[in-house]
Scaffold this active site. Structure first.
Site, PDB file in Angstrom:
ATOM      1  N   CYS A 191      13.920  45.280  80.342  1.00 30.39           N
ATOM      2  CA  CYS A 191      12.766  45.011  81.212  1.00 30.39           C
ATOM      3  C   CYS A 191      11.669  46.075  81.090  1.00 30.39           C
ATOM      4  CB  CYS A 191      13.151  44.900  82.677  1.00 30.39           C
ATOM      5  SG  CYS A 191      14.234  43.533  83.037  1.00 30.39           S
TER       6      CYS A 191
ATOM      7  N   ARG B 183      11.809  47.753  74.182  1.00 29.45           N
ATOM      8  CA  ARG B 183      12.871  47.776  75.184  1.00 29.45           C
ATOM      9  C   ARG B 183      13.749  46.530  75.115  1.00 29.45           C
ATOM     10  NH1 ARG B 183      11.811  51.453  79.137  1.00 29.45           N
ATOM     11  NH2 ARG B 183      12.844  50.279  80.768  1.00 29.45           N
TER      12      ARG B 183
ATOM     13  N   TRP C  17      14.545  41.293  80.424  1.00 27.35           N
ATOM     14  CA  TRP C  17      15.787  41.252  79.638  1.00 27.35           C
ATOM     15  C   TRP C  17      16.834  40.725  80.610  1.00 27.35           C
ATOM     16  CZ3 TRP C  17      20.585  43.948  79.265  1.00 27.35           C
ATOM     17  CH2 TRP C  17      21.169  43.930  78.003  1.00 27.35           C
TER      18      TRP C  17
ATOM     19  N   ASN D 160      12.689  45.812  87.670  1.00 24.03           N
ATOM     20  CA  ASN D 160      13.594  46.225  86.595  1.00 24.03           C
ATOM     21  C   ASN D 160      14.821  46.804  87.281  1.00 24.03           C
ATOM     22  OD1 ASN D 160      14.846  47.399  84.417  1.00 24.03           O
ATOM     23  ND2 ASN D 160      13.261  48.928  84.028  1.00 24.03           N
ATOM     24  N   GLY D 161      16.011  46.335  86.926  1.00 27.24           N
ATOM     25  CA  GLY D 161      17.227  46.858  87.555  1.00 27.24           C
ATOM     26  C   GLY D 161      18.010  45.746  88.229  1.00 27.24           C
TER      27      GLY D 161
ATOM     28  N   GLU E 262      35.946  55.574  63.909  1.00 25.27           N
ATOM     29  CA  GLU E 262      34.528  55.416  64.238  1.00 25.27           C
ATOM     30  C   GLU E 262      33.713  56.612  63.707  1.00 25.27           C
ATOM     31  OE1 GLU E 262      32.641  53.186  65.061  1.00 25.27           O
ATOM     32  OE2 GLU E 262      30.886  54.118  65.978  1.00 25.27           O
TER      33      GLU E 262
ATOM     34  N   LYS F 161      30.599  56.174  61.177  1.00 21.44           N
ATOM     35  CA  LYS F 161      29.251  56.681  61.506  1.00 21.44           C
ATOM     36  C   LYS F 161      28.732  57.548  60.361  1.00 21.44           C
ATOM     37  CE  LYS F 161      28.271  54.731  63.843  1.00 21.44           C
ATOM     38  NZ  LYS F 161      28.479  53.573  64.662  1.00 21.44           N
TER      39      LYS F 161
ATOM     40  N   GLU G   3      27.856  55.462  57.289  1.00 24.01           N
ATOM     41  CA  GLU G   3      26.700  54.586  57.466  1.00 24.01           C
ATOM     42  C   GLU G   3      25.374  55.293  57.254  1.00 24.01           C
ATOM     43  OE1 GLU G   3      27.659  52.928  61.483  1.00 24.01           O
ATOM     44  OE2 GLU G   3      27.137  51.043  60.521  1.00 24.01           O
TER      45      GLU G   3
ATOM     46  N   HIS H   7      51.725  61.035  54.798  1.00 27.47           N
ATOM     47  CA  HIS H   7      52.177  59.866  54.038  1.00 27.47           C
ATOM     48  C   HIS H   7      51.175  59.485  52.946  1.00 27.47           C
ATOM     49  CE1 HIS H   7      55.459  59.400  56.809  1.00 27.47           C
ATOM     50  NE2 HIS H   7      54.614  59.412  57.825  1.00 27.47           N
TER      51      HIS H   7
ATOM     52  N   LYS I  58      21.035  45.331  61.526  1.00 29.82           N
ATOM     53  CA  LYS I  58      21.491  45.512  62.904  1.00 29.82           C
ATOM     54  C   LYS I  58      22.366  44.339  63.347  1.00 29.82           C
ATOM     55  CE  LYS I  58      21.622  47.874  66.676  1.00 29.82           C
ATOM     56  NZ  LYS I  58      22.638  48.942  66.627  1.00 29.82           N
TER      57      LYS I  58
HETATM   58  O1  M6R Z   1      26.729  43.246  66.788  1.00 30.89           O
HETATM   59  P1  M6R Z   1      28.185  43.540  66.532  1.00 30.89           P
HETATM   60  O2  M6R Z   1      28.742  44.529  67.482  1.00 30.89           O
HETATM   61  O3  M6R Z   1      29.010  42.279  66.493  1.00 30.89           O
HETATM   62  O4  M6R Z   1      28.214  44.160  65.083  1.00 30.89           O
HETATM   63  C1  M6R Z   1      29.411  44.462  64.441  1.00 30.89           C
HETATM   64  C2  M6R Z   1      29.166  45.402  63.290  1.00 30.89           C
HETATM   65  O5  M6R Z   1      28.322  44.794  62.343  1.00 30.89           O
HETATM   66  C3  M6R Z   1      28.518  46.713  63.747  1.00 30.89           C
HETATM   67  O6  M6R Z   1      29.298  47.341  64.721  1.00 30.89           O
HETATM   68  C4  M6R Z   1      28.307  47.664  62.579  1.00 30.89           C
HETATM   69  O7  M6R Z   1      29.541  48.147  62.134  1.00 30.89           O
HETATM   70  C5  M6R Z   1      27.358  48.780  62.993  1.00 30.89           C
HETATM   71  N1  M6R Z   1      26.422  49.046  61.950  1.00 30.89           N
HETATM   72  C6  M6R Z   1      28.053  50.016  63.394  1.00 30.89           C
HETATM   73  O8  M6R Z   1      27.258  51.127  63.509  1.00 30.89           O
END
Ligand code: M6R
Length: 607
Positions: free
Chosen positions: A2, A27, A74, A98-99, A480, A484, A487, A503, A602
């Site tokens: 929002c 936003r 939103w 907003n909220g 994770e 990160k 990526e 192992h 994304k």
């Molecule tokens: O939109 P989603 O959470 O379903 O997306 C899943 C993955 O594509 C997403 O988490 C991807 O691994 C990201 N780039 C992680 O940073």
């Protein structure tokens, strides 16, 4: 989430409001609208979808007047639609908000019983009714009516109000959601964020919690909710407009990392029931007696959230829980059916593999709950129910705040289920919910303690490989952390369960491989120390994530990144933070595009 804009001055308000809303598009929103007053007449224009729709509408018949408010919505309460778009007009007043008004159900029931008719599904319309009611009851001014209304409202919000009977002013109030005021020459602006008016003025007053502002072309009068005068000095903005859209941060990713405490607090708000030691899943009920199994489906970072979710759900509810990569599940002839609860986790709600897995699970008779950050996106629409994360739009491709918000939603599911299976005793639930409520604060403490990791990054940016090790709830965080780093820094990284080291992966360890060991105090701590010693004996460079006050570990490692003490179930909210910051700093040191790394999108809407 929002955006609010407002204008009072000598110019035509409509084009200024639309231009301001454009600057707040980042936003995220799904509908837009504005209300402009011209003396005693007001015109409201709203539409579902993008701002271009609103622009087309106002281009045909521009609402005249030099006072107005605008909004991008939103959706939270009520689907994205024209009737749910703001402003909401009731009687002589129009409100943008907003909220979340948390006691909206009780207020709506009271107002309906008093004969008031609602035209939308939103909580915002309640505020409009309350203000109108107060004016009809004889409130001496618009600000007095707003105060009477807000005295009845619980929740977190920012709102702005215009009235046909009170021309030449806007009344705005802030509790939790952001609002700032731009002081021009003979004109005054209002917005959720500075970029909305930065081309007109750089003199800005940021409203604080509980501030109420009476805004006219001459400036503002500030009071608190109870009417006490408040003084807030104006600040001069020196950022350029592009940086301001990132809230002053150089990258969206860094901004989003720092937004996590707020994102978790918003996701827990009105759902974590501290007094009842319980969790509400926005009305999604689970028949725990008929529940055979929980299956978590997701991809990428959301899959890692699911792996933490398995620990939380099995730990609290003692219900068998499986986690599956959606891309595997959909093609595997999965054993799934009635009695199974599928939880689909997705930041975007559009991931093709997760969407297909949801359809497959539904077709075979499972019940599906979506955990998602985008309201009304494909995955929630294809599910029986949704538990939205309130992280706000995530723009950096590498997911950060959506991940921790997903963890928060999964912890809510675990508490809800555990209370219904009876395996989470009232005492244990009381302890867990209290600890959980304190997590946003501990996240702030962690981020402040880590600070800027630029110097750290210089020492590791040239590594070719990284290993990440963790146990229990921190094993998914090791995965994770490795994802990160891959990526955005393009450094090869592997995450492993620490016990698996010997192992196989131990063969990789030499003096060129930094090994990040997640070693907070808790179950398995001693075992992790042994794994750490094994790495050190092979000249690996150990970077530990450890609990504040753990002095023993410092002697065993090259670096220690500290987090506050927390129970094992909640540690992932904290242990992931140094890994996110570390990846960001290393990617930056390598000169990479942090927000839009190569080859990644994304929303992955293809197989
Ligand atoms: O939109 P989603 O959470 O379903 O997306 C899943 C993955 O594509 C997403 O988490 C991807 O691994 C990201 N780039 C992680 O940073």
């Amino acid at each position: 989430m929002c955006g609010i804009v407002g204008y009072v001055g000598p110019k035509a308000a409509t084009p200024l409001l639309v231009a301001g809303l454009r600057k707040l598009e980042y936003r995220g929103y799904d509908s837009a609208g504005l209300a402009v007053t011209d003396g005693g007449r007001m015109q409201v224009v709203r539409c579902r979808g993008k701002l271009s729709g609103l622009e087309d509408l106002v281009a045909r018949e521009p609402p005249p007047g030099s006072v107005g408010v605008g909004h991008t919505r939103w959706a939270t309460h009520g689907r994205p639609s024209e009737i749910n778009a703001h402003p909401h007009k009731t009687g002589s007043v129009a409100v943008v908000h907003n909220g979340i008004i948390e006691n909206h159900l009780a207020l709506r029931a009271r107002l309906e019983a008093a004969g008031r008719k609602f035209s939308s599904e939103t909580d915002t319309e309640i505020a409009a009714h309350l203000i109108d009611e107060a004016l009809l009851a004889g409130a001496p001014s618009l600000v007095a009516a707003v105060r009477t209304a807000l005295a009845q409202v619980e929740g977190a919000y920012a709102l702005a109000v215009v009235s046909e009977k009170h021309p030449g002013q806007i009344v705005a109030a802030k509790v939790a959601s952001p609002l700032c005021i731009g002081l021009g020459k003979g004109e005054t602006f209002l917005a959720s964020d500075v970029p909305a008016f930065l081309e007109h003025t750089r003199e800005v007053i940021f409203l604080d919690e509980g501030d109420v502002a009476e805004i006219t072309s001459a400036g503002i009068k500030l009071t608190s909710l109870d009417g006490t005068p408040v003084d807030r000095p104006a600040k001069t903005i020196t950022w350029d407009a592009a940086a301001a859209e990132k809230g002053g941060y150089p990258h969206f990713m860094l901004k989003e990392i720092h937004e996590q405490p707020r994102a978790i607090a918003d996701t827990l708000r009105a759902r974590l029931l501290l007094e009842k030691h319980d969790a509400d899943l926005d009305g999604f009920e689970i028949d725990a007696r008929a529940l055979r199994r929980v299956v978590l489906l997701a991809c990428g970072t959301s899959y890692h959230a699911g792996l933490v979710g398995k620990f939380l759900i099995e730990g609290a509810a003692r219900v068998p829980c499986e986690v599956d990569l959606a891309s595997e599940f959909r093609y595997r002839d999965p054993v799934i059916g009635p009695g199974d609860l599928v939880i689909a986790i997705s930041q975007s709600g559009e991931t093709a593999d997760t969407l297909a897995a949801v359809k497959e699970a539904r077709a075979r008779g499972a019940r599906v709950l979506a955990i998602c950050n985008v309201v009304d996106s494909a995955i929630p629409r294809s599910s029986h129910g949704s538990l939205y994360t309130h992280a706000g739009p995530e723009i950096g491709v590498a997911s950060t705040k959506c991940f921790t918000a997903q963890l928060a939603a999964l912890a809510l599911v675990a508490i809800h289920l555990g209370r219904r299976t009876g395996t989470l005793t009232p005492d244990a639930a009381a302890k867990l919910t209290t600890e959980f409520a304190g997590i946003p604060h501990k996240m702030v403490e962690t981020l402040e303690g880590l600070g800027d990791m630029a110097a750290f990054a210089q020492d590791y940016k040239d590594a070719r490989d990284f290993l990440f090790l963790g146990r229990g709830t921190n094993y998914p965080i090791a995965l994770e952390g490795a994802l990160k780093l891959k990526e955005i820094s393009y450094i090869h990284a592997e995450g492993y369960a620490a016990g698996e080291m010997k192992h196989g992966p131990i063969a990789l360890v030499d003096d060129g491989v930094p090994v990040v060991v997640l070693a907070p105090k808790g179950p398995g701590y001693e075992k992790v120390l042994s794994n750490l010693a094994e790495v050190k004996a092979r000249n690996g460079h150990v970077i530990a994530v450890a609990t504040k006050g753990d002095t023993e570990i410092a002697g065993l490692c090259e670096r220690v990144l500290y987090i506050p003490e927390a129970p094992a179930a909640l540690q992932p909210f904290l242990t992931v933070l140094p890994l996110q910051l570390m990846s960001y700093a290393i990617a930056l040191a390598k000169g990479n595009d942090v927000d839009q790394p190569r080859n990644l999108a994304k929303s992955v809407t293809v197989e």
